[in-house]
Design a protein around this motif. Structure first.
Motif, short mmCIF file in Angstrom:
data_model
loop_
_atom_site.label_atom_id
_atom_site.label_comp_id
_atom_site.label_asym_id
_atom_site.label_seq_id
_atom_site.Cartn_x
_atom_site.Cartn_y
_atom_site.Cartn_z
N ILE A 196 156.61 -26.93 20.64
CA ILE A 196 155.96 -25.68 20.51
C ILE A 196 155.37 -25.88 18.89
CG2 ILE A 196 157.03 -24.05 22.00
CD1 ILE A 196 158.81 -22.94 19.78
N HIS A 197 155.99 -26.98 18.13
CA HIS A 197 155.80 -26.89 16.80
C HIS A 197 154.56 -27.75 16.60
CE1 HIS A 197 159.07 -24.57 16.35
NE2 HIS A 197 160.18 -25.73 16.58
N TYR A 198 154.08 -28.75 17.54
CA TYR A 198 153.25 -29.74 17.32
C TYR A 198 152.21 -29.89 18.46
CZ TYR A 198 156.20 -32.60 20.09
OH TYR A 198 157.08 -33.09 21.00
N ASP A 199 152.28 -29.64 19.69
CA ASP A 199 151.61 -29.64 20.65
C ASP A 199 150.90 -28.53 20.77
OD1 ASP A 199 150.44 -30.23 23.38
OD2 ASP A 199 152.15 -31.46 23.89
N ARG A 200 149.62 -28.35 20.59
CA ARG A 200 148.72 -27.16 20.57
C ARG A 200 148.46 -26.71 22.03
NH1 ARG A 200 146.92 -24.35 16.50
NH2 ARG A 200 146.89 -25.95 15.24
N THR A 201 147.94 -27.73 22.77
CA THR A 201 147.64 -27.31 24.27
C THR A 201 148.89 -26.96 24.98
OG1 THR A 201 146.01 -29.44 23.93
CG2 THR A 201 146.79 -28.46 26.26
N TYR A 202 150.16 -27.45 24.66
CA TYR A 202 151.25 -26.99 25.36
C TYR A 202 151.54 -25.69 24.98
CZ TYR A 202 156.01 -26.31 26.59
OH TYR A 202 157.20 -25.82 27.14
N CYS A 203 151.75 -25.35 23.59
CA CYS A 203 152.23 -24.21 23.16
C CYS A 203 151.21 -22.96 23.69
CB CYS A 203 152.02 -24.37 21.59
SG CYS A 203 152.82 -22.95 20.68
N MET A 204 149.97 -23.19 23.61
CA MET A 204 149.16 -22.25 23.88
C MET A 204 148.86 -22.00 25.46
SD MET A 204 145.95 -22.35 20.93
CE MET A 204 145.50 -21.13 21.20
N GLU A 205 148.85 -23.06 26.25
CA GLU A 205 148.53 -22.97 27.59
C GLU A 205 149.73 -22.74 28.54
OE1 GLU A 205 146.08 -26.32 28.81
OE2 GLU A 205 144.41 -25.91 27.36
N VAL A 206 150.94 -23.36 28.31
CA VAL A 206 152.05 -23.19 28.93
C VAL A 206 152.82 -22.03 28.35
CG1 VAL A 206 154.05 -24.42 29.88
CG2 VAL A 206 152.00 -25.73 29.48
N GLU A 207 153.12 -22.04 27.22
CA GLU A 207 153.98 -20.93 26.48
C GLU A 207 153.54 -19.71 26.01
OE1 GLU A 207 157.71 -21.61 24.81
OE2 GLU A 207 157.79 -23.59 25.58
N GLY A 208 152.03 -19.73 26.14
CA GLY A 208 151.17 -18.66 25.88
C GLY A 208 151.23 -18.07 24.46
N TYR A 209 151.45 -18.86 23.35
CA TYR A 209 151.55 -18.41 21.93
C TYR A 209 150.11 -18.69 21.46
CZ TYR A 209 156.47 -18.51 21.94
OH TYR A 209 157.85 -18.35 22.39
N PRO A 210 149.55 -17.70 20.28
CA PRO A 210 148.43 -17.82 19.79
C PRO A 210 148.15 -19.05 19.09
CG PRO A 210 149.70 -16.46 18.56
CD PRO A 210 150.54 -16.80 19.73
N GLY A 211 149.14 -19.92 18.71
CA GLY A 211 148.95 -21.23 17.86
C GLY A 211 150.29 -21.68 17.77
N LEU A 212 150.25 -23.00 17.10
CA LEU A 212 151.56 -23.75 16.68
C LEU A 212 152.69 -22.74 16.08
CD1 LEU A 212 150.30 -26.90 15.20
CD2 LEU A 212 151.10 -26.52 17.76
N VAL A 213 153.88 -22.88 16.67
CA VAL A 213 154.76 -21.94 16.21
C VAL A 213 155.43 -22.45 14.75
CG1 VAL A 213 157.23 -20.76 16.59
CG2 VAL A 213 155.37 -20.99 18.38
N VAL A 214 155.61 -21.79 13.94
CA VAL A 214 156.38 -22.34 12.73
C VAL A 214 157.79 -22.29 13.06
CG1 VAL A 214 157.14 -21.79 10.33
CG2 VAL A 214 154.90 -21.51 11.05
#
Length: 286
Positions: A196-214
């Motif tokens: 969730i901190h570096y893989d934007r595709t995974y972060c947004m498409e799998v975990e549903g976040y609006p961007g990388l998580v700090v």
């Protein structure tokens, strides 16, 4: 969702130990990543509060990593039956210095597990207590909490809680730009494989976040740095931070704070772009 955590509670008290040596290369990386004015501590000099996270990493092999990149086995925690995880906060007691050249020994103990219902669904909150020893004795105790969350259905957005506004009139303030390169560097320094901190595709498409998580510890370090810059010469005795809402790389965020009326402590916050609380911290000083 209701999960029987009693079998997991039977694992409370599990312990592991590991060792490391404090070298200066990771400290140089921290100074560069956070764009600090600090000099690299010389041999025998103490490192800054929070910089212990450069050492004593989890070196889980690829087969032990989950779909989110983080280890699902091999530490003190049992396998948690929820697929998503996030930093929930830490409480630190600084008993002594950690110095360049020190050989470190760390004990990690699984000390708590709770099931809760949050604004974004069912949660399991775990706590690991970490004690770091140097040749001079106990240097640091940290009770670190991680929250585990339900899976997000494909195509839906992850719930992001809305918190209270941050208090006004705080004299200490700094704006942080969570650039993707900075987040990647911090992941590398701390050997954090959580996608969730570096893989934007995974972060947004799998975990549903609006961007990388700090990273929670990244924002935590920003608070520690603000505190020591605002009250130079004071030693931090305790520091407790509780995460309330995530921050993302889609916009800058602020860190703010103020001394307590007696001058022997401080209150600090990380602030979302909407001006609401992302995390709140308290500290006591010597």
């Amino acid at each position: 969702m209701t999960i029987d955590i009693e079998p997991l509670r039977k694992e409370l008290g599990r312990k592991i130990e590991d060792e490391d040596v404090v070298t200066d290369a990771p400290l140089k990386a921290m100074i560069a990543t956070f764009d600090r004015p600090d000099k690299v501590p010389a041999m025998g000099e103490p490192i800054a509060p929070g910089w212990h996270l450069c050492f004593l990493h989890s070196y889980a092999r690829p087969a032990s990593l989950g779909a989110d990149g983080a280890a699902f086995e091999g530490g003190v925690l049992p396998k948690i039956p929820m697929p998503r995880r996030m930093y929930a906060g830490s409480t630190f007691t600084f008993d002594g210095d950690i110095r360049v050249g020190d050989k470190l020994r760390r004990e990690i103990e699984f000390t708590d597990i709770q099931q809760r219902q949050g604004s974004t669904g069912s949660l399991i909150v775990t706590t690991q207590t970490r004690r770091i020893f140097t040749p001079r004795g106990l240097a640091l105790t940290e009770a670190a909490s991680t929250v585990f969350r339900e899976e997000v259905k494909a195509g839906t957005k992850s719930g992001v809680p809305e918190r209270d506004p941050v208090p006004t009139g705080t004299p200490w303030r700094r704006t942080i730009e969570p650039h993707p390169v900075t987040l990647f560097r911090y992941s590398a320094i701390t050997f954090n494989p959580h996608r969730i901190h570096y893989d934007r595709t995974y972060c947004m498409e799998v975990e549903g976040y609006p961007g990388l998580v700090v990273h929670g510890p990244f924002a935590q370090q920003c608070l520690l740095d603000l505190l020591r810059d605002s009250m130079p010469g004071r030693r931090i005795k305790t520091f407790a931070v509780r995460a309330r809402a995530p921050l993302f790389d889609t916009a800058p965020f602020n860190v703010v704070g103020r001394p307590t009326p007696d001058g022997n402590g401080a209150e600090l916050w990380t602030v979302t772009p909407k001006g609401t609380i992302a995390a709140q911290a308290t500290a006591t000083l010597a």
